[in-house]
Motif scaffolding. Structure first.
Motif, PDB file in Angstrom:
ATOM      1  N   ASP A 103       0.816  -1.224   0.000  1.00 52.21           N
ATOM      2  CA  ASP A 103       0.000   0.000   0.000  1.00 52.21           C
ATOM      3  C   ASP A 103       0.848   1.272   0.000  1.00 52.21           C
ATOM      4  O   ASP A 103       0.567   2.226   0.733  1.00 52.21           O
ATOM      5  CB  ASP A 103      -0.960   0.032   1.201  1.00 52.21           C
ATOM      6  N   GLY A 104       1.892   1.291  -0.810  1.00 50.65           N
ATOM      7  CA  GLY A 104       2.725   2.479  -0.936  1.00 50.65           C
ATOM      8  C   GLY A 104       3.708   2.689   0.196  1.00 50.65           C
ATOM      9  O   GLY A 104       4.378   3.722   0.261  1.00 50.65           O
ATOM     10  N   CYS A 105       3.824   1.726   1.113  1.00 50.69           N
ATOM     11  CA  CYS A 105       4.763   1.823   2.232  1.00 50.69           C
ATOM     12  C   CYS A 105       5.872   0.789   2.074  1.00 50.69           C
ATOM     13  O   CYS A 105       5.682  -0.237   1.450  1.00 50.69           O
ATOM     14  CB  CYS A 105       4.032   1.582   3.552  1.00 50.69           C
ATOM     15  N   VAL A 106       7.020   1.089   2.661  1.00 52.42           N
ATOM     16  CA  VAL A 106       8.181   0.188   2.633  1.00 52.42           C
ATOM     17  C   VAL A 106       8.449  -0.280   4.061  1.00 52.42           C
ATOM     18  O   VAL A 106       8.470   0.523   4.993  1.00 52.42           O
ATOM     19  CB  VAL A 106       9.424   0.912   2.080  1.00 52.42           C
ATOM     20  N   LEU A 107       8.666  -1.596   4.209  1.00 48.37           N
ATOM     21  CA  LEU A 107       8.952  -2.163   5.527  1.00 48.37           C
ATOM     22  C   LEU A 107      10.429  -2.009   5.863  1.00 48.37           C
ATOM     23  O   LEU A 107      11.297  -2.402   5.082  1.00 48.37           O
ATOM     24  CB  LEU A 107       8.577  -3.652   5.555  1.00 48.37           C
ATOM     25  N   LEU A 108      10.706  -1.432   7.024  1.00 46.47           N
ATOM     26  CA  LEU A 108      12.054  -1.348   7.566  1.00 46.47           C
ATOM     27  C   LEU A 108      12.035  -1.949   8.962  1.00 46.47           C
ATOM     28  O   LEU A 108      11.007  -1.938   9.637  1.00 46.47           O
ATOM     29  CB  LEU A 108      12.536   0.104   7.655  1.00 46.47           C
ATOM     30  N   VAL A 109      13.161  -2.470   9.388  1.00 49.18           N
ATOM     31  CA  VAL A 109      13.285  -2.983  10.746  1.00 49.18           C
ATOM     32  C   VAL A 109      14.339  -2.151  11.478  1.00 49.18           C
ATOM     33  O   VAL A 109      15.295  -1.669  10.876  1.00 49.18           O
ATOM     34  CB  VAL A 109      13.652  -4.490  10.778  1.00 49.18           C
ATOM     35  N   ARG A 110      14.127  -1.984  12.758  1.00 50.75           N
ATOM     36  CA  ARG A 110      15.077  -1.226  13.565  1.00 50.75           C
ATOM     37  C   ARG A 110      16.102  -2.196  14.140  1.00 50.75           C
ATOM     38  O   ARG A 110      15.757  -3.187  14.779  1.00 50.75           O
ATOM     39  CB  ARG A 110      14.352  -0.496  14.694  1.00 50.75           C
ATOM     40  N   ARG A 111      17.360  -1.883  13.923  1.00 54.62           N
ATOM     41  CA  ARG A 111      18.437  -2.724  14.437  1.00 54.62           C
ATOM     42  C   ARG A 111      18.489  -2.632  15.955  1.00 54.62           C
ATOM     43  O   ARG A 111      18.302  -1.560  16.524  1.00 54.62           O
ATOM     44  CB  ARG A 111      19.778  -2.274  13.857  1.00 54.62           C
ATOM     45  N   THR A 112      18.750  -3.751  16.609  1.00 53.74           N
ATOM     46  CA  THR A 112      18.894  -3.727  18.064  1.00 53.74           C
ATOM     47  C   THR A 112      20.231  -3.106  18.458  1.00 53.74           C
ATOM     48  O   THR A 112      20.350  -2.490  19.511  1.00 53.74           O
ATOM     49  CB  THR A 112      18.785  -5.141  18.664  1.00 53.74           C
ATOM     50  N   LEU A 149      23.897   3.433  11.064  1.00 48.87           N
ATOM     51  CA  LEU A 149      22.764   2.672  10.531  1.00 48.87           C
ATOM     52  C   LEU A 149      21.911   2.145  11.681  1.00 48.87           C
ATOM     53  O   LEU A 149      22.372   1.371  12.513  1.00 48.87           O
ATOM     54  CB  LEU A 149      23.254   1.503   9.673  1.00 48.87           C
ATOM     55  N   LEU A 150      20.658   2.578  11.730  1.00 52.25           N
ATOM     56  CA  LEU A 150      19.734   2.131  12.760  1.00 52.25           C
ATOM     57  C   LEU A 150      18.537   1.405  12.146  1.00 52.25           C
ATOM     58  O   LEU A 150      18.004   0.478  12.732  1.00 52.25           O
ATOM     59  CB  LEU A 150      19.269   3.316  13.601  1.00 52.25           C
ATOM     60  N   TRP A 151      18.100   1.837  10.960  1.00 48.79           N
ATOM     61  CA  TRP A 151      16.967   1.224  10.254  1.00 48.79           C
ATOM     62  C   TRP A 151      17.477   0.570   8.978  1.00 48.79           C
ATOM     63  O   TRP A 151      18.364   1.096   8.317  1.00 48.79           O
ATOM     64  CB  TRP A 151      15.926   2.290   9.904  1.00 48.79           C
ATOM     65  N   GLN A 152      16.894  -0.581   8.632  1.00 53.61           N
ATOM     66  CA  GLN A 152      17.323  -1.293   7.426  1.00 53.61           C
ATOM     67  C   GLN A 152      16.189  -2.175   6.927  1.00 53.61           C
ATOM     68  O   GLN A 152      15.198  -2.385   7.606  1.00 53.61           O
ATOM     69  CB  GLN A 152      18.544  -2.153   7.710  1.00 53.61           C
ATOM     70  N   PHE A 153      16.352  -2.699   5.714  1.00 54.40           N
ATOM     71  CA  PHE A 153      15.434  -3.699   5.197  1.00 54.40           C
ATOM     72  C   PHE A 153      15.664  -4.987   5.985  1.00 54.40           C
ATOM     73  O   PHE A 153      16.782  -5.240   6.446  1.00 54.40           O
ATOM     74  CB  PHE A 153      15.703  -3.993   3.716  1.00 54.40           C
ATOM     75  N   PRO A 154      14.640  -5.834   6.127  1.00 48.69           N
ATOM     76  CA  PRO A 154      14.891  -7.156   6.714  1.00 48.69           C
ATOM     77  C   PRO A 154      15.976  -7.855   5.872  1.00 48.69           C
ATOM     78  O   PRO A 154      15.913  -7.815   4.646  1.00 48.69           O
ATOM     79  CB  PRO A 154      13.555  -7.884   6.582  1.00 48.69           C
ATOM     80  N   ALA A 155      16.940  -8.449   6.519  1.00 56.84           N
ATOM     81  CA  ALA A 155      18.046  -9.068   5.777  1.00 56.84           C
ATOM     82  C   ALA A 155      18.788 -10.044   6.672  1.00 56.84           C
ATOM     83  O   ALA A 155      18.711  -9.962   7.898  1.00 56.84           O
ATOM     84  CB  ALA A 155      19.020  -8.001   5.277  1.00 56.84           C
ATOM     85  N   GLY A 156      19.515 -10.949   6.035  1.00 53.54           N
ATOM     86  CA  GLY A 156      20.334 -11.879   6.793  1.00 53.54           C
ATOM     87  C   GLY A 156      21.165 -12.756   5.901  1.00 53.54           C
ATOM     88  O   GLY A 156      21.043 -12.722   4.671  1.00 53.54           O
ATOM     89  N   ARG A 157      22.018 -13.525   6.517  1.00 51.05           N
ATOM     90  CA  ARG A 157      22.927 -14.408   5.779  1.00 51.05           C
ATOM     91  C   ARG A 157      22.173 -15.501   5.044  1.00 51.05           C
ATOM     92  O   ARG A 157      21.180 -16.026   5.534  1.00 51.05           O
ATOM     93  CB  ARG A 157      23.935 -15.050   6.725  1.00 51.05           C
ATOM     94  N   GLU A 164      11.560 -14.257  10.315  1.00 49.39           N
ATOM     95  CA  GLU A 164      12.265 -14.296  11.599  1.00 49.39           C
ATOM     96  C   GLU A 164      12.309 -12.925  12.270  1.00 49.39           C
ATOM     97  O   GLU A 164      12.173 -12.818  13.483  1.00 49.39           O
ATOM     98  CB  GLU A 164      13.694 -14.815  11.400  1.00 49.39           C
ATOM     99  N   GLU A 165      12.495 -11.869  11.475  1.00 49.25           N
ATOM    100  CA  GLU A 165      12.673 -10.542  12.049  1.00 49.25           C
ATOM    101  C   GLU A 165      11.366  -9.809  12.322  1.00 49.25           C
ATOM    102  O   GLU A 165      11.337  -8.913  13.170  1.00 49.25           O
ATOM    103  CB  GLU A 165      13.560  -9.693  11.132  1.00 49.25           C
ATOM    104  N   THR A 166      10.295 -10.165  11.597  1.00 55.74           N
ATOM    105  CA  THR A 166       9.053  -9.404  11.728  1.00 55.74           C
ATOM    106  C   THR A 166       7.839 -10.249  12.077  1.00 55.74           C
ATOM    107  O   THR A 166       6.811  -9.713  12.479  1.00 55.74           O
ATOM    108  CB  THR A 166       8.722  -8.651  10.425  1.00 55.74           C
ATOM    109  N   GLY A 167       7.917 -11.562  11.878  1.00 54.78           N
ATOM    110  CA  GLY A 167       6.762 -12.424  12.082  1.00 54.78           C
ATOM    111  C   GLY A 167       5.795 -12.416  10.909  1.00 54.78           C
ATOM    112  O   GLY A 167       4.757 -13.059  10.959  1.00 54.78           O
TER     113      GLY A 167
END
Length: 81
Positions: free
Chosen positions: A27-36, A42-50, A67-70
């Motif tokens: 719906d015109g929004c982009v999902l970002l996750v906040r790094r712990t 860098l504090l916010w990023q796209f969900p990502a991993g190895r 895993e990062e967002t459910g």
């Protein structure tokens, strides 16, 4: 000028990525996750991993999003790989 060419993902041509980010649009929004733990500024990023052994980048991006967002995600297309 000489040097090693890298892509936007920091890869040399012919090398496989080791990390897979997910760009989730809804719906015109982009999902970002906040790094712990911030990485530099860098504090916010796209969900990502190895990418795990035997896994492709698309599967890794979907798995990491869960895993990062459910959230359940579906890989639609690859960007840059």
């Amino acid at each position: 000028m000489t040097g090693t060419h890298t892509t936007a993902a920091g890869l040399r041509p012919g090398h496989e990525p080791s990390v897979a980010p997910a760009v989730i649009l809804h719906d015109g929004c982009v999902l970002l996750v906040r790094r712990t733990v911030p990485e530099g500024t860098l504090l916010w990023q796209f969900p990502a991993g190895r990418i795990e052994p035997g896994e492709n980048p698309q599967h890794a991006a979907v798995r990491e999003t869960g895993e990062e967002t459910g959230l359940c995600a579906t890989a639609i297309r690859s960007l840059g790989y």
